[in-house]
Design an enzyme around this catalytic site. Structure first.
Site, PDB file in Angstrom:
ATOM      1  N   ASP A  10      -1.621   1.380   1.243  1.00  0.00           N
ATOM      2  CA  ASP A  10      -0.822   1.488   0.124  1.00  0.00           C
ATOM      3  C   ASP A  10      -1.009   2.977  -0.187  1.00  0.00           C
ATOM      4  O   ASP A  10      -1.931   3.576  -0.038  1.00  0.00           O
ATOM      5  CB  ASP A  10      -1.193   0.470  -0.860  1.00  0.00           C
ATOM      6  N   CYS A  73       2.803  -1.653   0.919  1.00  0.00           N
ATOM      7  CA  CYS A  73       3.555  -0.849   0.172  1.00  0.00           C
ATOM      8  C   CYS A  73       5.136  -1.189   0.346  1.00  0.00           C
ATOM      9  O   CYS A  73       5.465  -0.994   1.712  1.00  0.00           O
ATOM     10  CB  CYS A  73       3.014   0.499   0.340  1.00  0.00           C
ATOM     11  N   GLU A 154      -1.733   3.114 -11.994  1.00  0.00           N
ATOM     12  CA  GLU A 154      -3.034   3.813 -11.298  1.00  0.00           C
ATOM     13  C   GLU A 154      -3.837   4.357 -12.500  1.00  0.00           C
ATOM     14  O   GLU A 154      -4.946   4.598 -12.181  1.00  0.00           O
ATOM     15  CB  GLU A 154      -2.466   4.967 -10.347  1.00  0.00           C
ATOM     16  N   CYS A 187       7.615  -3.872  -5.478  1.00  0.00           N
ATOM     17  CA  CYS A 187       6.535  -2.676  -5.430  1.00  0.00           C
ATOM     18  C   CYS A 187       5.286  -3.238  -5.494  1.00  0.00           C
ATOM     19  O   CYS A 187       4.916  -4.253  -6.518  1.00  0.00           O
ATOM     20  CB  CYS A 187       6.769  -1.665  -6.738  1.00  0.00           C
ATOM     21  N   HIS A 189       2.608  -2.479  -6.453  1.00  0.00           N
ATOM     22  CA  HIS A 189       1.873  -2.214  -7.943  1.00  0.00           C
ATOM     23  C   HIS A 189       2.230  -2.926  -8.893  1.00  0.00           C
ATOM     24  O   HIS A 189       1.696  -3.455  -9.899  1.00  0.00           O
ATOM     25  CB  HIS A 189       2.015  -0.779  -8.429  1.00  0.00           C
TER      26      HIS A 189
END
Ligand code: DGL
Length: 269
Positions: A10, A73, A154, A187, A189
């Site tokens: 990713d 990803c 992040e 996504c 994330h």
């Protein structure tokens, strides 16, 4: 039987959201994970750049003798899946979009309104819409790029007011104007935002592609007699920037972090 590890990659920590399901469904499998934390986010970059980074990482995973690669990803899956399959024809390569998009196109009926949120590159690719509405005209699909989520995640900015405000900025009108009943977290994330979104929009059903992709991994390993046996081998996790948040996420997603070796690996530009 095949005791080689499975490669996951990713742009950063997002792909780690696949790990809890992997450990539940396929507890014997070992992982080599690469998170490109120094170059994240990918979702607003040019496709040529995303492809160049993906080649570096997939070559590196192949050099670790992985038996399969999971592109954990959506951005890379949306833009580079075919190119990566051509580059490494000797192993199965699974993208994170096809399995969930296939399931939605198969199972949804009755004109349900579904939203997909993702990066700019994922939304611009139109891959979710191509697969889902290309096969099932009854689904009403709406997409929205939410590029500010990935940098905040992040940075570990999740469980607070800044993230809640950002979610509302992107989703309030999107959900209301399109009467959305379900939302695809397009996504890897975004599962980190599950609790925030559930709290802000309790009626909305969230669909997480990561769970679906692990079912696909299981199916392919079983079909090809490639499941691993139990072993004491370590999982290997590489990052191009060993941030504190990367280590925290590793500690959170792996059942036993004593079985994980974390290392720095950066590619030349
Ligand atoms: N986890 C990646 C995805 O699924 C994040 C993309 C990014 O780096 O912008 O799309």
């Amino acid at each position: 039987m095949d005791n080689r590890p499975i490669g996951f990659f990713d742009s950063g920590i997002g792909g780690l959201t696949c790990i809890p399901t992997l450990q539940k469904v396929l507890p014997n499998e070992k992982v080599v994970y690469y998170g490109d934390t120094a170059r994240t986010p990918y979702g607003s970059k040019a496709i040529d750049t995303i492809r160049r980074f993906s080649y570096q990482i997939s070559d590196y995973l192949v050099s670790h003798d992985v038996k399969m690669i999971v592109i954990a990803c959506n951005t890379i899956s949306a833009t580079c899946l075919d190119a990566l399959r051509r580059r490494h024809p000797q192993i199965p390569i699974i993208g994170v979009i096809e399995p969930i998009a296939n399931r939605i196109s198969r199972e949804e009926s009755g004109g349900v309104e579904i939203g997909v949120i993702g990066t700019k590159a994922t939304v611009a690719s139109g891959v979710y819409a191509n697969i889902i509405t290309g096969r099932n005209k009854e689904v009403k699909l709406f997409s929205r790029a939410c590029p500010a989520f990935v940098p905040l995640i992040e940075e570990g900015i999740i469980d607070n007011e800044i993230m809640d405000l950002t979610i509302k900025y992107y989703l309030d009108d999107f959900i209301k104007n399109n009467s959305l009943k379900k939302l695809v977290l397009g996504c890897t994330h975004f599962p980190f935002l599950k609790q925030n979104i559930n709290r802000l929009y309790p009626e909305l059903e969230l669909l997480n592609p990561s769970s679906e992709v692990i079912n696909e991994v299981k199916r392919i390993l079983e079909e090809n007699d490639m499941l691993a046996e139990p072993s004491h081998r370590e999982h290997l996790c590489f990052a191009s920037d060993l941030s504190e948040n990367f280590q925290t996420m590793i500690d959170n997603v792996f059942e036993d972090n004593r079985e994980v070796k974390v290392q720095f690996k950066k590619f030349e530009e």
